[in-house]
Structures are given as structure tokens and as C-alpha cells.
Design a protein around this motif. Sequence first.
Motif, mmCIF file in Angstrom:
data_model
loop_
_atom_site.group_PDB
_atom_site.id
_atom_site.type_symbol
_atom_site.label_atom_id
_atom_site.label_comp_id
_atom_site.label_asym_id
_atom_site.label_seq_id
_atom_site.Cartn_x
_atom_site.Cartn_y
_atom_site.Cartn_z
ATOM 1 N N LEU B 131 11.144 5.759 25.722
ATOM 2 C CA LEU B 131 10.241 5.954 24.283
ATOM 3 C C LEU B 131 11.145 6.356 23.389
ATOM 4 N N ALA B 132 11.723 7.763 23.537
ATOM 5 C CA ALA B 132 12.449 8.563 22.700
ATOM 6 C C ALA B 132 13.632 7.540 22.242
ATOM 7 N N HIS B 133 14.233 6.719 23.020
ATOM 8 C CA HIS B 133 15.461 5.761 22.339
ATOM 9 C C HIS B 133 14.997 4.618 21.945
ATOM 10 N N ALA B 134 13.782 4.269 22.125
ATOM 11 C CA ALA B 134 13.082 2.796 21.650
ATOM 12 C C ALA B 134 13.272 2.324 20.222
ATOM 13 N N PRO B 135 13.389 1.424 19.715
ATOM 14 C CA PRO B 135 13.562 1.076 18.237
ATOM 15 C C PRO B 135 12.162 1.633 17.681
ATOM 16 N N VAL B 136 12.242 1.849 16.436
ATOM 17 C CA VAL B 136 11.343 2.575 15.594
ATOM 18 C C VAL B 136 9.835 1.790 15.590
ATOM 19 N N ASP B 137 10.047 0.454 15.426
ATOM 20 C CA ASP B 137 8.669 -0.311 15.576
ATOM 21 C C ASP B 137 8.106 -0.350 16.979
ATOM 22 N N VAL B 138 8.734 -0.331 17.986
ATOM 23 C CA VAL B 138 8.187 0.313 19.491
ATOM 24 C C VAL B 138 7.424 1.630 19.381
ATOM 25 N N GLN B 139 8.296 2.525 19.203
ATOM 26 C CA GLN B 139 7.752 3.713 18.921
ATOM 27 C C GLN B 139 6.407 3.580 18.141
ATOM 28 N N GLU B 140 6.382 3.321 17.068
ATOM 29 C CA GLU B 140 5.161 3.005 16.172
ATOM 30 C C GLU B 140 3.904 2.323 16.793
ATOM 31 N N GLN B 141 4.426 1.060 17.383
ATOM 32 C CA GLN B 141 3.239 0.403 18.157
ATOM 33 C C GLN B 141 2.845 1.213 19.216
ATOM 34 N N VAL B 142 3.568 1.991 20.004
ATOM 35 C CA VAL B 142 2.928 2.828 21.096
ATOM 36 C C VAL B 142 2.058 4.199 20.667
ATOM 37 N N LEU B 143 2.636 4.891 19.609
ATOM 38 C CA LEU B 143 2.190 6.133 18.898
ATOM 39 C C LEU B 143 0.752 5.674 18.144
ATOM 40 N N THR B 144 0.500 4.486 17.504
ATOM 41 C CA THR B 144 -0.335 4.216 16.755
ATOM 42 C C THR B 144 -1.526 3.490 17.443
ATOM 43 N N GLY B 145 -1.134 3.189 18.983
ATOM 44 C CA GLY B 145 -2.221 2.418 19.829
ATOM 45 C C GLY B 145 -2.932 3.319 20.577
ATOM 46 N N PRO B 146 -3.975 2.944 21.469
ATOM 47 C CA PRO B 146 -4.569 4.003 22.203
ATOM 48 C C PRO B 146 -3.589 4.458 23.546
ATOM 49 N N LEU B 147 -3.658 5.868 23.601
ATOM 50 C CA LEU B 147 -2.917 6.522 24.402
ATOM 51 C C LEU B 147 -3.618 7.083 25.663
ATOM 52 N N GLU B 148 -3.089 6.487 26.746
ATOM 53 C CA GLU B 148 -3.943 6.482 28.052
ATOM 54 C C GLU B 148 -3.824 8.183 28.730
ATOM 55 N N HIS B 149 -5.024 8.661 28.985
ATOM 56 C CA HIS B 149 -5.247 9.865 29.968
ATOM 57 C C HIS B 149 -4.884 9.687 31.091
ATOM 58 N N PHE B 150 -3.877 10.229 31.957
ATOM 59 C CA PHE B 150 -3.922 10.292 33.460
ATOM 60 C C PHE B 150 -4.413 11.411 33.969
ATOM 61 N N ARG B 163 7.077 14.923 18.145
ATOM 62 C CA ARG B 163 7.876 16.226 18.377
ATOM 63 C C ARG B 163 8.708 16.199 19.647
ATOM 64 N N LEU B 164 7.926 15.902 20.589
ATOM 65 C CA LEU B 164 8.508 15.854 21.935
ATOM 66 C C LEU B 164 9.689 14.822 21.875
ATOM 67 N N LEU B 165 9.667 13.744 21.486
ATOM 68 C CA LEU B 165 10.527 12.629 21.396
ATOM 69 C C LEU B 165 11.550 13.144 20.798
ATOM 70 N N ALA B 166 11.537 13.989 19.559
ATOM 71 C CA ALA B 166 12.393 14.483 18.993
ATOM 72 C C ALA B 166 13.345 15.384 19.805
ATOM 73 N N ASP B 167 12.498 16.136 20.568
ATOM 74 C CA ASP B 167 13.243 17.306 21.427
ATOM 75 C C ASP B 167 14.003 16.517 22.679
ATOM 76 N N ILE B 168 13.330 15.466 23.090
ATOM 77 C CA ILE B 168 14.181 14.714 24.273
ATOM 78 C C ILE B 168 15.297 14.143 23.864
ATOM 79 N N ARG B 169 15.456 13.670 22.538
ATOM 80 C CA ARG B 169 16.792 13.111 21.852
ATOM 81 C C ARG B 169 17.751 14.138 21.988
ATOM 82 N N ALA B 170 17.224 15.248 21.383
ATOM 83 C CA ALA B 170 18.080 16.645 21.203
ATOM 84 C C ALA B 170 18.615 17.155 22.581
ATOM 85 N N ASN B 171 17.738 17.162 23.374
ATOM 86 C CA ASN B 171 18.206 17.984 24.673
ATOM 87 C C ASN B 171 18.950 17.141 25.699
ATOM 88 N N GLY B 172 18.794 15.789 25.479
ATOM 89 C CA GLY B 172 19.203 14.692 26.415
ATOM 90 C C GLY B 172 18.355 14.477 27.724
#
Lengths: 236, 236
Positions: B131-150, B163-172
Motif C-alpha cells: 500500500l505504501a508504494h501503490a499509486p495514489v488513487d489506490v491509496q485513496e480508494q483504500v484509505l477512504t473505504g471501510p477499514l477492517e478490524h482484525f 503517517r505509517l505509510l510515509a514512515d514505511i517509505r522512509a524506513n524501507g
Amino acid sequence: MLGAFSTDHPELSLSELSRKSGLPVSTVHRMLGELTAWGALERGADGRYRIGLRLWQVGSLAPRSQGLREHAMPFLQDLSQITRENVQLAVREGAELVFVERIAGSGAVPVLTRVGGRFALTATGVGLVLLAHAPVDVQEQVLTGPLEHFTPRTITDPQVLRRLLADIRANGYAVSERQVTMDSLSVAAPVRDGDNAVIAAVSLVVHHGSASPRALAQLVCTSARAISRAMAAPRT
Amino acid sequence: MLGAFSTDHPELSLSELSRKSGLPVSTVHRMLGELTAWGALERGADGRYRIGLRLWQVGSLAPRSQGLREHAMPFLQDLSQITRENVQLAVREGAELVFVERIAGSGAVPVLTRVGGRFALTATGVGLVLLAHAPVDVQEQVLTGPLEHFTPRTITDPQVLRRLLADIRANGYAVSERQVTMDSLSVAAPVRDGDNAVIAAVSLVVHHGSASPRALAQLVCTSARAISRAMAAPRT
């Protein structure tokens, strides 16, 4: 049209697909649109078509390959880690075999196989096991047909093969020595289902001369029995 | 019609297939005849249909799954043998991930995954990397949709996820701690192709509390880079 794709031709253009399927370009174009929309095919940046992730996903539901593989994998892993040699799992499809799994050993002898790839039943260890336990009509079809030479050691005399198949049934394992490549030895044993029918074969493929067939047979028979037990047990 | 088969419904009867596809029984019957003759489907002794070996074989030609898997497998094996933990390889398909390989560790924490199975992008280590490296439209689709609790720990706040996705891109690498099951920790890193695009993610899934995320990250990043190198190199 999906049958036009193969290991040798994993990517095809519109005109190649039209030629291979014998269908007009316009028909193929329309079908490609439907198959791509569904995800059965994917179109690369070069405009060529390849098998898509969705078809691979549906294919992974096949009980005879992926289902078997899920049961067998822990035992194949053990065999691979203990021996560091090539481990193979194959099933029979008509008069040929299909490799369902292959774990390459580190530094092991090179092998000709690919997961999903087909091979003759008469040369490899797994092939001989599957042929030895095939229905009589399949055995006759293979033994009366042309028998391919892979090396000068490949057995192609139907009478010799018939005796070999009887030995394999009696011994519980097959040995193929330098019959596929001149530097390989493979030893294979049958995997059985809950009704005791042979549904697959597992093998070790090693450098010819590096181990005794008998020692390998004990290892591979032990693994094959463990997989058979896992297949017969109710799925957890 | 093939899309009617799933992990939950790997075997279907004629009437079930008719119901699921919305086609008349007579049409489905004729199509089943063709699909069975080709080997896309196989009919069991119980009369029910399942995915056939031939379709699995064609599916195994998919470069995004089996092709990737062939390159990655030696490195996944190494990671599995060194850690004895669960090793996973996944790719993104739209707004979900698909598991391409899973090697279960002996005695490792139970995981929910199956090869060919789908999962949400927002909870697992591999999903967060993809998700951190997906195209922006995919990220938006996921982040604005219902997010499942496991689990109670699953992150479902879009701002926290951003913020987590930005950290993942920065940390690798990505860390998912008790977000899928309460006893698991997964650490994942991206696999890149020759053009540096992220095409897959590899992860270790261990018992929560048994290892430091940072130590696991070093291991998994090393493997991910080795797979990336193998993907970028010309196929031998």
C-alpha cells in the motif's frame, strides 16, 4: 485460446494468438478484451499478452496440484533441508507427468524441470513410479508409442521397461540413473490417498555417484509415506 | 463461470454453478462439458466440479506470480531455514494483496494465509509495504473505504495509516504488530524490479514478543534486496 500459452511461449501478440487459435483477428481481439477485463490475461507495456494473476489464483484452487502441494510442502521442506538436494513432486496427467513442486538444492545437480511443466513418464524417477501405477491402458499407450531418448542410458526397450515397472511395484520405489541427464540420479516413491491409490510421486535428484540409490530410497519412501498419511488424514 | 470457484467454494455442483453464474442449467451443462474436456475443470466421483490440473498449469505461466516465485524461492528458502519462522511473498492486485508463496516455519505462529488467497492491504506487513508504494488513487480508494478490524490493535484511522505509510517509505520496511492476530508480529520489505518499481513484498511472521522488529527488518530487507537483484538480472 488460453491453451496457446506455454512454457516456450509465455507471451503472445494479437496476431500470434490469431494464428495459433485459427480464429480471425477481430474475434481474437474481442475475446482478449473480455479475458483481460476478467484478469485471465494481462497486457504488457509492449502490447503482448501474458497469463494474469487472476487465472493463476483460480488455478491455485486445483486440488490435484495446489491441494496436494499444501499437504506435501512441510515434508518436502524437511527432505530438502536434510539432504540439500533437489526435491520434486509430480502427478500423472494422461500419458505424461506434471511437476507440482520442485525445491532446488543449494549446489545440487541441475535439473530440467519447472513447476507446471510436463515431462515424459518413461525417464525420470517420478515418471517411472507414476507409470508403474497407471491404469493398464495408459501403460500400453506409453509402451507401444515412440519412447524418447534423453541420454544414451535412457531405457527405450518396451520389454525392459515392462520388467522395470514390475520391479518398481515390488520394491516400492524407482531408480533412474543417468536416464534424463548423464550426471543425475533420481530415486522416487509413490504418494497414496486414503483409498491407497497412487496419486503422486516424490523424488530426490542428486549427482550421479554421490549417494547410493538404496540410501536415497529409504529417505524418499519415508517422506512419501508421511505425505500419504497427511493426505489421508482429515484436513485441519 | 470459473470465477464462481473460491477458497470457500473449491467444489461446486451443476445447480450451484447455474445459481452462482445466473445462467440456465442447460447452458451451464454444455459449458461444463467443454471446460471438462479441455481440462479446465475436473469432475469428482461425487459428480461435483473442481478446478482442473490443466488450468493450474496454464495459471502457472503467470509472470507476476509463478515467474516472481521462481526467482524468489531460493532466497525465501534461505530465510525460512535460517529463522525457522513463517516466510511470505505477496503482490498487490487492485486494492487487495494476493499471497504468491508461503513457507510455514516449524513451530512458528499460525498464520491466516493461503497461496493464491487475497487479504486486505491495511493490516499485514506485506500489505502495508504494498500500500505504501501503490499509486495514489489506490491509496485513496483504500484509505477512504471501510477499514477492517482484525484485532483491537488493527489500525483503522486513515490519518494514522497515512503517517505509517510515509514512515514505511522512509524506513524501507513495515512492522505490523498484533494487527492481524493478537499473537503475531510481521515485518516486511519491498521487492523491486529492474526499473526500481515495487512489484512485491516479502515478510517474516513470528510470535509477538519473540524477536525485535529491528532485527527482523534487517533480515527481511536483505532477502528482499537479493530477490530484487535476481528479478533485475537477465533470466538464466
